[in-house]
Design an enzyme around this catalytic site. Structure first.
Site, PDB file in Angstrom:
ATOM      1  N   LYS A  35      -7.279 -11.088  -2.687  1.00 52.08           N
ATOM      2  CA  LYS A  35      -8.734 -11.185  -2.895  1.00 52.08           C
ATOM      3  C   LYS A  35      -9.249 -10.082  -3.818  1.00 52.08           C
ATOM      4  CE  LYS A  35     -12.888 -11.101   0.018  1.00 52.08           C
ATOM      5  NZ  LYS A  35     -13.375 -10.860   1.379  1.00 52.08           N
ATOM      6  N   LEU A  36      -8.420  -9.084  -4.044  1.00 51.12           N
ATOM      7  CA  LEU A  36      -8.823  -7.891  -4.819  1.00 51.12           C
ATOM      8  C   LEU A  36     -10.071  -7.249  -4.212  1.00 51.12           C
ATOM      9  CD1 LEU A  36      -8.115  -9.036  -8.501  1.00 51.12           C
ATOM     10  CD2 LEU A  36      -6.634  -7.796  -6.935  1.00 51.12           C
ATOM     11  N   ILE A  61      -7.480 -15.176   1.751  1.00 51.58           N
ATOM     12  CA  ILE A  61      -6.635 -15.892   2.725  1.00 51.58           C
ATOM     13  C   ILE A  61      -7.485 -16.671   3.738  1.00 51.58           C
ATOM     14  CG2 ILE A  61      -4.564 -14.424   2.574  1.00 51.58           C
ATOM     15  CD1 ILE A  61      -5.521 -13.084   5.227  1.00 51.58           C
ATOM     16  N   ALA A  84      -4.928  -7.786   4.462  1.00 50.96           N
ATOM     17  CA  ALA A  84      -5.719  -7.336   5.608  1.00 50.96           C
ATOM     18  C   ALA A  84      -6.674  -6.255   5.145  1.00 50.96           C
ATOM     19  CB  ALA A  84      -4.795  -6.755   6.685  1.00 50.96           C
ATOM     20  N   SER A  86      -7.417  -2.672   6.031  1.00 49.86           N
ATOM     21  CA  SER A  86      -6.360  -1.844   6.631  1.00 49.86           C
ATOM     22  C   SER A  86      -6.764  -0.417   7.009  1.00 49.86           C
ATOM     23  CB  SER A  86      -5.177  -1.778   5.657  1.00 49.86           C
ATOM     24  OG  SER A  86      -5.508  -0.973   4.539  1.00 49.86           O
ATOM     25  N   THR A 126       1.207  -3.938  13.026  1.00 48.91           N
ATOM     26  CA  THR A 126       1.230  -2.473  12.958  1.00 48.91           C
ATOM     27  C   THR A 126       1.529  -1.870  14.332  1.00 48.91           C
ATOM     28  OG1 THR A 126      -0.257  -0.569  12.757  1.00 48.91           O
ATOM     29  CG2 THR A 126      -1.314  -2.665  13.099  1.00 48.91           C
ATOM     30  N   ASP A 127       2.055  -0.652  14.335  1.00 44.56           N
ATOM     31  CA  ASP A 127       2.298   0.030  15.619  1.00 44.56           C
ATOM     32  C   ASP A 127       0.983   0.366  16.318  1.00 44.56           C
ATOM     33  OD1 ASP A 127       1.426   2.129  13.974  1.00 44.56           O
ATOM     34  OD2 ASP A 127       2.998   3.527  14.593  1.00 44.56           O
ATOM     35  N   GLU A 128      -0.123   0.324  15.555  1.00 48.76           N
ATOM     36  CA  GLU A 128      -1.413   0.698  16.157  1.00 48.76           C
ATOM     37  C   GLU A 128      -1.847  -0.296  17.244  1.00 48.76           C
ATOM     38  OE1 GLU A 128      -4.400   2.305  13.663  1.00 48.76           O
ATOM     39  OE2 GLU A 128      -2.991   2.905  12.114  1.00 48.76           O
ATOM     40  N   TYR A 150      -9.917  -2.059  13.870  1.00 48.35           N
ATOM     41  CA  TYR A 150      -8.767  -2.405  13.007  1.00 48.35           C
ATOM     42  C   TYR A 150      -7.595  -2.851  13.871  1.00 48.35           C
ATOM     43  CZ  TYR A 150      -4.400  -1.679  10.451  1.00 48.35           C
ATOM     44  OH  TYR A 150      -3.136  -1.842   9.933  1.00 48.35           O
ATOM     45  N   SER A 151      -7.178  -1.979  14.809  1.00 51.36           N
ATOM     46  CA  SER A 151      -5.971  -2.315  15.577  1.00 51.36           C
ATOM     47  C   SER A 151      -6.208  -3.533  16.474  1.00 51.36           C
ATOM     48  CB  SER A 151      -5.469  -1.114  16.374  1.00 51.36           C
ATOM     49  OG  SER A 151      -6.478  -0.547  17.152  1.00 51.36           O
ATOM     50  N   LYS A 154      -5.874  -6.570  14.276  1.00 51.16           N
ATOM     51  CA  LYS A 154      -4.460  -6.772  13.943  1.00 51.16           C
ATOM     52  C   LYS A 154      -3.708  -7.338  15.160  1.00 51.16           C
ATOM     53  CE  LYS A 154      -2.354  -5.932  10.720  1.00 51.16           C
ATOM     54  NZ  LYS A 154      -2.047  -6.754   9.510  1.00 51.16           N
ATOM     55  N   LEU A 190      -4.413   9.317   4.683  1.00 52.62           N
ATOM     56  CA  LEU A 190      -4.203  10.764   4.814  1.00 52.62           C
ATOM     57  C   LEU A 190      -3.333  11.396   3.723  1.00 52.62           C
ATOM     58  CD1 LEU A 190      -4.172  12.927   7.813  1.00 52.62           C
ATOM     59  CD2 LEU A 190      -2.057  13.017   6.534  1.00 52.62           C
TER      60      LEU A 190
HETATM   61  N1  LIG Z   1      -0.426   1.307   5.452  1.00 53.75           N
HETATM   62  C1  LIG Z   1       0.201   1.435   6.599  1.00 53.75           C
HETATM   63  O1  LIG Z   1       0.551   2.549   6.995  1.00 53.75           O
HETATM   64  C2  LIG Z   1       0.519   0.229   7.439  1.00 53.75           C
HETATM   65  C3  LIG Z   1       1.346   0.376   8.565  1.00 53.75           C
HETATM   66  C4  LIG Z   1       1.676  -0.758   9.317  1.00 53.75           C
HETATM   67  C5  LIG Z   1       1.181  -1.991   8.959  1.00 53.75           C
HETATM   68  N2  LIG Z   1       0.353  -2.113   7.879  1.00 53.75           N
HETATM   69  C6  LIG Z   1      -0.126  -3.447   7.512  1.00 53.75           C
HETATM   70  O2  LIG Z   1       0.472  -3.761   6.260  1.00 53.75           O
HETATM   71  C7  LIG Z   1      -0.402  -4.574   5.495  1.00 53.75           C
HETATM   72  C8  LIG Z   1      -0.636  -3.952   4.133  1.00 53.75           C
HETATM   73  O3  LIG Z   1      -1.187  -2.645   4.316  1.00 53.75           O
HETATM   74  P1  LIG Z   1      -1.577  -1.754   3.059  1.00 53.75           P
HETATM   75  O4  LIG Z   1      -1.585  -0.360   3.505  1.00 53.75           O
HETATM   76  O5  LIG Z   1      -0.744  -2.156   1.904  1.00 53.75           O
HETATM   77  O6  LIG Z   1      -3.068  -2.237   2.827  1.00 53.75           O
HETATM   78  P2  LIG Z   1      -4.000  -2.112   1.529  1.00 53.75           P
HETATM   79  O7  LIG Z   1      -5.376  -1.938   2.062  1.00 53.75           O
HETATM   80  O8  LIG Z   1      -3.452  -1.137   0.568  1.00 53.75           O
HETATM   81  O9  LIG Z   1      -3.879  -3.539   0.830  1.00 53.75           O
HETATM   82  C9  LIG Z   1      -4.434  -4.705   1.400  1.00 53.75           C
HETATM   83  C10 LIG Z   1      -4.411  -5.789   0.333  1.00 53.75           C
HETATM   84  O10 LIG Z   1      -4.884  -6.995   0.913  1.00 53.75           O
HETATM   85  C11 LIG Z   1      -5.865  -7.572   0.074  1.00 53.75           C
HETATM   86  N3  LIG Z   1      -6.794  -8.327   0.908  1.00 53.75           N
HETATM   87  C12 LIG Z   1      -7.650  -7.840   1.854  1.00 53.75           C
HETATM   88  N4  LIG Z   1      -8.327  -8.851   2.427  1.00 53.75           N
HETATM   89  C13 LIG Z   1      -7.875 -10.002   1.829  1.00 53.75           C
HETATM   90  C14 LIG Z   1      -8.180 -11.375   1.999  1.00 53.75           C
HETATM   91  N5  LIG Z   1      -9.101 -11.781   2.885  1.00 53.75           N
HETATM   92  N6  LIG Z   1      -7.523 -12.283   1.250  1.00 53.75           N
HETATM   93  C15 LIG Z   1      -6.594 -11.888   0.335  1.00 53.75           C
HETATM   94  N7  LIG Z   1      -6.277 -10.597   0.120  1.00 53.75           N
HETATM   95  C16 LIG Z   1      -6.904  -9.666   0.867  1.00 53.75           C
HETATM   96  C17 LIG Z   1      -6.525  -6.398  -0.633  1.00 53.75           C
HETATM   97  O11 LIG Z   1      -7.167  -6.790  -1.838  1.00 53.75           O
HETATM   98  C18 LIG Z   1      -5.331  -5.485  -0.867  1.00 53.75           C
HETATM   99  O12 LIG Z   1      -4.663  -5.804  -2.064  1.00 53.75           O
HETATM  100  C19 LIG Z   1      -1.675  -4.732   6.332  1.00 53.75           C
HETATM  101  O13 LIG Z   1      -1.580  -5.946   7.012  1.00 53.75           O
HETATM  102  C20 LIG Z   1      -1.620  -3.560   7.297  1.00 53.75           C
HETATM  103  O14 LIG Z   1      -2.290  -3.864   8.497  1.00 53.75           O
HETATM  104  C21 LIG Z   1       0.013  -1.026   7.111  1.00 53.75           C
END
Ligand SMILES: NC(=O)c1ccc[n+]([C@@H]2O[C@H](COP(=O)([O-])OP(=O)(O)OC[C@H]3O[C@@H](n4cnc5c(N)ncnc54)[C@H](O)[C@@H]3O)[C@@H](O)[C@H]2O)c1
Length: 337
Positions: A35-36, A61, A84, A86, A126-128, A150-151, A154, A190
């Site tokens: 979705k950017l 999505i 998501a 996130s 996620t572990d959260e 968030y958690s 998820k 962080l």
């Molecule tokens: N970053 C972490 O530490 C971590 C740890 C465990 C799990 N996760 C999970 O991994 C996944 C990716 O995390 P991340 O850190 O890369 O997130 P991010 O925020 O960097 O990227 C999320 C991406 O999803 C896209 N997006 C958001 N809503 C959308 C929608 N409705 N339709 C289409 N695209 C959409 C955004 O444009 C972005 O490109 C997430 O599901 C997150 O919950 C992340």
């Protein structure tokens, strides 16, 4: 040849995963649906833009029509749902976007696979979702006790995906990873926030007493685990993915400052995040027994990450000069000077 639908491929982990698949599979096709949002950046994949195996679709999505068109046009064999909202801090201020994307979005994708078929649906959780743990580690069968929007959203997506396995026999696997770090992470999280603030001699806003503990997983290890699970995982199962690097936030902060030769005086303790979970810890025995191990030690992974932010100045400076600034100043009650 496999066709992948990778959602959220312009974000941090998604973009690393797209690159991982392209470098590890000669013959494949990847459709990236993104979705950017503020966190999605097409520049994260500018190096693969001209690769014939890669197709970008700009869309949501949650949009049934777009998702249905993708399934009709490309017939993905495997779906990895990274898309998501996130960031926990943003979910506290505006939970509605999280509930939409992280729950309803999962539903839309599951429904499309139910209708069109497919080999595997991997829901990136996620572990959260387990919530905080004082001692010991969570394993996959422990109850979910998410404690922020968030958690909680998820956890909803996580269990909805599982329910489609049980109810409709959809080929679902759920993965729960710990905190990721590495190149291309949006600088609100962080590690990249602290690296880039330190590079700009801005204060490093540390919540509470800085003693919250997280397990840290280098993003490439996350990608390799997902790729491994795709071929070795059992349908209907959930897999924890961790790096085996438990650290307090204050320890990480000191490592970053030390690596950049910046003074500890840059640390600024700020009022704690609402509902801040004290410690996340997860057992990765299930995945280990299947044959996967993380390869990156935290000190090396952090050094590579810091070096990446140092050499990719333009990438993060552009982000930090946009909407980020207002969000940052409100969240930490700090002025960027
Ligand atoms: N970053 C972490 O530490 C971590 C740890 C465990 C799990 N996760 C999970 O991994 C996944 C990716 O995390 P991340 O850190 O890369 O997130 P991010 O925020 O960097 O990227 C999320 C991406 O999803 C896209 N997006 C958001 N809503 C959308 C929608 N409705 N339709 C289409 N695209 C959409 C955004 O444009 C972005 O490109 C997430 O599901 C997150 O919950 C992340």
């Amino acid at each position: 040849m496999k066709t992948y639908l990778i959602t959220g491929g312009c974000g941090f982990i998604g973009s690393n995963f797209v690159r991982y698949i392209l470098s590890n599979e000669k013959e494949c096709r990847i459709v990236n649906l993104d979705k950017l949002t503020y966190a999605g950046n097409p520049k994260n994949l500018s190096d693969v833009d001209n690769d014939d195996r890669y197709i970008f679709v700009h869309g949501d999505i949650c949009d049934e029509k777009v998702v249905d068109e993708i399934f009709s046009d490309y017939h993905p064999d495997i779906v990895f749902n990274f898309a998501a909202e996130s960031h926990v801090d943003r979910s506290i201020g505006k939970p509605d976007d999280f509930i939409r994307a992280d729950m309803f979005g999962v539903f839309t994708l599951l429904e499309a696979m139910k209708l069109h078929g497919g080999e595997l649906f991997v829901q990136i959780s996620t572990d959260e979702v387990y919530g905080s743990i004082e001692k010991g580690e969570f394993s996959e069968t422990d109850p979910l006790m998410p404690s922020n929007p968030y958690s909680a959203s998820k956890a909803g997506g996580d269990r909805l995906a599982y329910s489609y396995y049980v109810t409709y026999k959809l080929p679902v696997i759920v993965t729960r990873a710990s905190n990721n770090y590495g190149p291309f992470q949006y600088p609100e999280k962080l590690i990249p926030l602290f690296i880039t603030n330190a590079l700009e001699d801005q204060p490093l806003p540390l919540y509470g007493d800085g003693k919250n503990v997280r397990d840290w997983l280098y993003v490439e290890d996350h990608c390799s685990a997902l790729h491994f699970i795709m071929t070795n995982g059992v349908l209907g199962e959930t897999y924890n993915i961790g790096g085996g690097n438990e650290m307090q936030n204050i320890e990480i902060t000191r490592l970053i400052l030390d690596h950049l030769s910046k003074p500890e005086g840059l640390i600024r303790f700020v009022e704690d995040r609402k509902g801040h979970d004290q410690r996340y810890a997860l057992s990765i025995n299930k995945l280990r027994q299947l044959g996967w191990e993380p390869k990156h030690d935290f000190t090396d992974g952090l050094r590579t990450t810091i070096d990446w932010y140092v050499s990719n100045n333009n990438w993060w400076r552009k982000i930090k000069s946009g909407e980020f600034r207002e969000y940052y100043e409100q969240t930490y009650n700090l002025k960027v000077v």
